[in-house]
Design an enzyme around this catalytic site. Structure first.
Site, PDB file in Angstrom:
ATOM      1  N   GLU A  45      29.373   0.792  40.556  1.00 39.33           N
ATOM      2  CA  GLU A  45      28.902   1.584  41.644  1.00 39.33           C
ATOM      3  C   GLU A  45      27.909   0.475  42.309  1.00 39.33           C
ATOM      4  OE1 GLU A  45      27.386   5.590  40.043  1.00 39.33           O
ATOM      5  OE2 GLU A  45      27.045   4.237  38.527  1.00 39.33           O
ATOM      6  N   TYR A  77      12.628  13.657  63.834  1.00 38.79           N
ATOM      7  CA  TYR A  77      13.597  13.573  62.812  1.00 38.79           C
ATOM      8  C   TYR A  77      14.647  12.565  63.188  1.00 38.79           C
ATOM      9  CZ  TYR A  77      15.534  17.067  66.246  1.00 38.79           C
ATOM     10  OH  TYR A  77      16.016  17.729  67.350  1.00 38.79           O
ATOM     11  N   GLU A  97      17.277  10.337  40.989  1.00 40.33           N
ATOM     12  CA  GLU A  97      15.819  10.722  40.916  1.00 40.33           C
ATOM     13  C   GLU A  97      14.784   9.558  41.421  1.00 40.33           C
ATOM     14  OE1 GLU A  97      17.915  12.703  37.328  1.00 40.33           O
ATOM     15  OE2 GLU A  97      18.107  10.731  38.520  1.00 40.33           O
ATOM     16  N   LYS A 122      25.643  13.176  45.370  1.00 41.66           N
ATOM     17  CA  LYS A 122      26.506  11.766  45.105  1.00 41.66           C
ATOM     18  C   LYS A 122      27.918  12.486  44.906  1.00 41.66           C
ATOM     19  CE  LYS A 122      26.426   7.673  41.883  1.00 41.66           C
ATOM     20  NZ  LYS A 122      25.774   7.259  40.917  1.00 41.66           N
TER      21      LYS A 122
END
Length: 145
Positions: A45, A77, A97, A122
């Site tokens: 990863e 934004y 997290e 993910k």
């Protein structure tokens, strides 16, 4: 003579009067921001990277911006999307997290944001089973001074 509920007094238009003591529950949502990052606990990863999809919901009073019609009076934004993209494409972290928390703190850097909900998707997580998505969602609020 009484006016109908929601009708302004004679000779006055709605947009001429700011709302006085209204309860504000405005939200600005940025959904589906897709950015390549190198987050995760596995070496593959970190080396190969993958796409992450980010959703944020900002709790922010938009009444000033609605009245002024000026970008400076609300959360930009577009700029926020760039900031979030920089975080996701930046230094890797092990956990979703942690990534979500970093994004939430960046959103709360704007004093107008009372709280934020951040979802980090993910969809290509290294799971050896069929699945649609992995999502970590956090909510963070501004602490009282």
């Amino acid at each position: 003579m009484s006016t109908r509920c929601g009708s302004p007094p004679a000779g006055e238009r709605h947009h001429d009067r700011p709302l006085a003591s209204a309860i504000v529950s405005d939200r600005i949502t940025l959904r589906g921001l897709t950015v390549r990052g190198h987050h995760g606990v596995f070496d593959s990863e970190r080396i190969d990277g993958q796409e992450f999809v980010i959703d944020v919901v900002l709790d922010v009073d938009t009444s000033t911006a609605a009245h002024s019609d000026e970008l400076a009076d609300t959360v930009d934004y577009g700029a926020l999307a760039s900031t979030i993209a920089d975080i996701v494409s930046g230094p890797p972290v092990n956990l979703l997290e942690t990534l979500a928390d970093r994004i939430a703190l960046a959103c709360l850097d704007d004093a107008r944001v009372a709280s934020v909900e951040v979802s980090v998707h993910k969809p290509h997580a290294p799971i050896a089973l069929t699945f649609e998505d992995v999502v970590v969602t956090i909510v963070r609020s501004r602490t009282a001074p």
